[in-house]
Design a protein around this motif. Structure first.
Motif, PDB file in Angstrom:
ATOM      1  N   PHE A 193       0.830  -1.214   0.000  1.00 54.46           N
ATOM      2  CA  PHE A 193       0.000   0.000   0.000  1.00 54.46           C
ATOM      3  C   PHE A 193       0.860   1.258   0.000  1.00 54.46           C
ATOM      4  CE2 PHE A 193      -3.465  -2.688   2.154  1.00 54.46           C
ATOM      5  CZ  PHE A 193      -4.076  -2.944   0.937  1.00 54.46           C
ATOM      6  N   GLU A 194       1.999   1.223   0.674  1.00 55.56           N
ATOM      7  CA  GLU A 194       2.918   2.367   0.653  1.00 55.56           C
ATOM      8  C   GLU A 194       3.425   2.627  -0.762  1.00 55.56           C
ATOM      9  OE1 GLU A 194       4.837   2.291   5.177  1.00 55.56           O
ATOM     10  OE2 GLU A 194       5.943   1.434   3.490  1.00 55.56           O
ATOM     11  N   VAL A 195       3.750   1.565  -1.469  1.00 54.07           N
ATOM     12  CA  VAL A 195       4.202   1.701  -2.859  1.00 54.07           C
ATOM     13  C   VAL A 195       3.092   2.294  -3.720  1.00 54.07           C
ATOM     14  CG1 VAL A 195       4.900   0.421  -4.926  1.00 54.07           C
ATOM     15  CG2 VAL A 195       5.898  -0.162  -2.708  1.00 54.07           C
ATOM     16  N   ALA A 196       1.843   1.818  -3.521  1.00 52.87           N
ATOM     17  CA  ALA A 196       0.718   2.310  -4.312  1.00 52.87           C
ATOM     18  C   ALA A 196       0.465   3.791  -4.057  1.00 52.87           C
ATOM     19  CB  ALA A 196      -0.541   1.494  -3.990  1.00 52.87           C
ATOM     20  N   VAL A 197       0.474   4.213  -2.781  1.00 52.90           N
ATOM     21  CA  VAL A 197       0.224   5.624  -2.450  1.00 52.90           C
ATOM     22  C   VAL A 197       1.332   6.499  -3.011  1.00 52.90           C
ATOM     23  CG1 VAL A 197       0.110   7.284  -0.540  1.00 52.90           C
ATOM     24  CG2 VAL A 197      -1.169   5.127  -0.411  1.00 52.90           C
ATOM     25  N   ARG A 198       2.586   6.056  -2.904  1.00 55.13           N
ATOM     26  CA  ARG A 198       3.704   6.831  -3.437  1.00 55.13           C
ATOM     27  C   ARG A 198       3.601   6.977  -4.953  1.00 55.13           C
ATOM     28  NH1 ARG A 198       7.470   3.700  -1.931  1.00 55.13           N
ATOM     29  NH2 ARG A 198       7.500   4.415   0.231  1.00 55.13           N
ATOM     30  N   ALA A 199       3.163   5.913  -5.615  1.00 60.02           N
ATOM     31  CA  ALA A 199       3.007   5.959  -7.074  1.00 60.02           C
ATOM     32  C   ALA A 199       1.923   6.953  -7.466  1.00 60.02           C
ATOM     33  CB  ALA A 199       2.670   4.572  -7.612  1.00 60.02           C
ATOM     34  N   HIS A 200       0.809   6.949  -6.735  1.00 62.16           N
ATOM     35  CA  HIS A 200      -0.263   7.912  -7.020  1.00 62.16           C
ATOM     36  C   HIS A 200       0.211   9.343  -6.770  1.00 62.16           C
ATOM     37  CE1 HIS A 200      -3.725   5.517  -8.116  1.00 62.16           C
ATOM     38  NE2 HIS A 200      -3.561   4.705  -7.077  1.00 62.16           N
ATOM     39  N   ARG A 201       0.993   9.535  -5.708  1.00 57.80           N
ATOM     40  CA  ARG A 201       1.462  10.885  -5.393  1.00 57.80           C
ATOM     41  C   ARG A 201       2.367  11.414  -6.513  1.00 57.80           C
ATOM     42  NH1 ARG A 201       3.634   9.827  -0.816  1.00 57.80           N
ATOM     43  NH2 ARG A 201       1.794  10.335   0.429  1.00 57.80           N
ATOM     44  N   LEU A 202       3.275  10.584  -6.998  1.00 54.66           N
ATOM     45  CA  LEU A 202       4.214  11.029  -8.024  1.00 54.66           C
ATOM     46  C   LEU A 202       3.535  11.238  -9.374  1.00 54.66           C
ATOM     47  CD1 LEU A 202       7.322   8.842  -7.157  1.00 54.66           C
ATOM     48  CD2 LEU A 202       7.084  11.307  -6.878  1.00 54.66           C
ATOM     49  N   SER A 203       2.446  10.533  -9.619  1.00 54.78           N
ATOM     50  CA  SER A 203       1.747  10.693 -10.896  1.00 54.78           C
ATOM     51  C   SER A 203       0.639  11.727 -10.818  1.00 54.78           C
ATOM     52  CB  SER A 203       1.169   9.353 -11.346  1.00 54.78           C
ATOM     53  OG  SER A 203       0.189   8.900 -10.427  1.00 54.78           O
ATOM     54  N   GLY A 204       0.459  12.344  -9.646  1.00 51.37           N
ATOM     55  CA  GLY A 204      -0.559  13.367  -9.501  1.00 51.37           C
ATOM     56  C   GLY A 204      -1.974  12.838  -9.457  1.00 51.37           C
ATOM     57  N   SER A 205      -2.138  11.563  -9.107  1.00 57.91           N
ATOM     58  CA  SER A 205      -3.481  10.953  -9.116  1.00 57.91           C
ATOM     59  C   SER A 205      -3.956  10.597  -7.718  1.00 57.91           C
ATOM     60  CB  SER A 205      -3.465   9.694  -9.997  1.00 57.91           C
ATOM     61  OG  SER A 205      -2.510   8.760  -9.520  1.00 57.91           O
ATOM     62  N   LEU A 206      -3.374  11.251  -6.704  1.00 56.33           N
ATOM     63  CA  LEU A 206      -3.706  10.892  -5.328  1.00 56.33           C
ATOM     64  C   LEU A 206      -5.149  11.230  -4.978  1.00 56.33           C
ATOM     65  CD1 LEU A 206      -2.108   9.547  -3.086  1.00 56.33           C
ATOM     66  CD2 LEU A 206      -1.541  11.807  -2.182  1.00 56.33           C
ATOM     67  N   GLN A 207      -5.728  12.228  -5.644  1.00 51.17           N
ATOM     68  CA  GLN A 207      -7.099  12.635  -5.339  1.00 51.17           C
ATOM     69  C   GLN A 207      -8.136  11.954  -6.244  1.00 51.17           C
ATOM     70  OE1 GLN A 207      -7.710  14.364  -2.594  1.00 51.17           O
ATOM     71  NE2 GLN A 207      -5.466  14.248  -2.331  1.00 51.17           N
TER      72      GLN A 207
END
Length: 441
Positions: free
Chosen positions: A371-385
């Motif tokens: 889950f940490e990897v998934a959240v970090r990936a979303h943050r870097l791709s700008g898709s966290l929201q």
């Protein structure tokens, strides 16, 4: 008494003589019968041979007739058709699309009346019509017209005799298979156009066959794309998907294309369908083979290779091979760590799925890592929201909540193991991985 004996001897001699005569007559009859039987057998053999020859000649004549019916010799292109075609080109250069289509339509009518649509000029005309439907703003959204225009072109190509005649026709075309491929790729992101996308790929397969490339890597790739498009239907039919995948696999073998990255994608997708059909062992075997194919051709820095490794991690862990699963998961993350320019939401998608699977198996440290990897990936791709980004954040927080509810000793054990599992991670990219059929865990 002597007379009686003499009479008896004569009777015996007579009987012997009669027996010899009988034997001679029987021998003569047998010889005559043998000759008669031989003649009869010869007549039967000759009659059978004549029947076979007549049948063969009849079949040959039928084949020649059907060949002539299938491959028609086109008539000469009329001058009026040429003039109308040039008029259409003149209008098209001036962006007068409707006038150009009208001229092309009448030119096609003249060709059909003269039976010359299968001539080089007729094929060039059909290619121009498909180009207008494909590129003109008013028509390119009408996919039914585009498909019909290509189907008409396919019909003409299939009625032309193989050899120089067909080569001359193909010289009038750019690359209709690539044109259809671009149209199919433009449709794949739209759920509302799924059936149109499937039909577009199917027409591309038919065009590949009509242009003599059915038994090529390109033909196998297009069959794979049809299967992927069908797998995205809301009501997926795994048996129909497997039908196209099997055809694609056979084509790859015949085209000696088993060392291509598309073959690796196909093998992985076959594993997904096998899983849907209940064959978990076949799924894992396919995933292992797909990763091996990518490694053998040196494509170990691509997003698709990382996706294959994430799927392999899930498959191994599902089969109880936890260490093997962690190894594949680490290798997938390492692909992104070594290639910082790769930016893809695919990493977040797969990492989140692995986390869910681990959490369901009570592997809390492994779930937290994923889950940490998934959240970090979303943050870097700008898709966290986005919806998926928020789901990944919720899964991570839920796992921490579960950890805090454990006894202190178990919390320390989980945290220690999490530190061992963690690796520095930099995500993310786009495209190739879109063709991996997801296992849906």
């Amino acid at each position: 008494m002597v007379k009686q004996r003499a009479h008896a001897v004569q009777s015996v001699n007579g009987c012997g003589s009669n027996a010899k005569d009988t034997q001679r007559s029987q021998g003569a009859v047998s010889a005559a019968c043998g000759k008669s039987l031989w003649r009869e057998r010869w007549r039967q053999s000759a009659a059978l041979l004549c029947t076979v020859l007549a049948s063969a000649m009849g079949i040959y004549a039928l084949r020649q007739s059907s060949r002539q019916q299938r491959y028609r010799q086109p008539g000469p292109a009329p001058e009026s058709a040429k003039m109308l075609w040039r008029l259409g080109l003149w209008h098209e250069k001036r962006d007068q699309v409707d006038s150009a289509l009208t001229a092309y339509h009448w030119a096609k009518q003249v060709h059909q009346h003269a039976d010359s649509l299968a001539s080089p000029l007729g094929v060039a005309l059909l290619a121009d019509i498909t180009r207008i439907f494909r590129t003109a703003e008013r028509h390119k959204s009408n996919h039914d017209e585009v498909i019909r225009s290509y189907e008409e072109l396919i019909d003409v190509l299939e009625t032309s005799a193989p050899g120089e005649a067909r080569d001359e026709l193909l010289a009038q075309l750019a690359d209709p298979v690539e044109e259809l491929k671009r149209l199919g790729m433009a449709l794949q992101s739209s759920d509302t156009e799924r059936e149109t996308e499937i039909r577009m790929w199917q027409v591309a397969v038919e065009m590949c066959r009509a242009t003599g490339r059915a038994e090529s890597i390109k033909g196998a790739e297009l069959l794979t794309r049809v299967g992927v498009a069908i797998s995205r239907r809301p009501s997926e039919d795994p048996h129909l998907v497997m039908k196209y995948y099997t055809q694609a696999k056979d084509t790859f073998y015949r085209a000696n294309g088993t060392k291509s990255h598309w073959y690796g994608i196909l093998v992985h997708n076959i594993g997904v369908v096998l899983s849907q059909l209940g064959d978990k062992d076949g799924e894992l075997k396919s995933f292992e083979e797909a990763v091996s194919i990518y490694e053998s051709i040196g494509m170990v820095n691509s997003e698709t290779y990382a996706g294959l490794l994430y799927e392999l991690a899930s498959g191994r862990e599902e089969h109880g091979n936890l260490e093997g699963g962690r190894e594949a998961f680490w290798k997938a993350n390492d692909v992104f760590d070594r290639n910082v320019k790769l930016r893809s939401n695919l990493r977040a998608f797969y990492a989140n799925n692995v986390g869910l699977q681990r959490r369901d198996r009570q592997d809390l440290a492994g779930a937290l890592q994923a889950f940490e990897v998934a959240v970090r990936a979303h943050r870097l791709s700008g898709s966290l929201q986005t919806t998926n980004g928020k789901a990944a954040q919720w899964n991570l927080e839920d796992s921490w909540q579960r950890l805090r509810q454990l006894p202190e000793v178990e919390q320390r054990m989980v945290q220690r193991r999490l530190e061992i599992l963690r690796r520095p991670s930099e995500p993310v990219s786009s495209e190739e991985g879109a063709y991996l059929q997801h296992a849906g865990r």
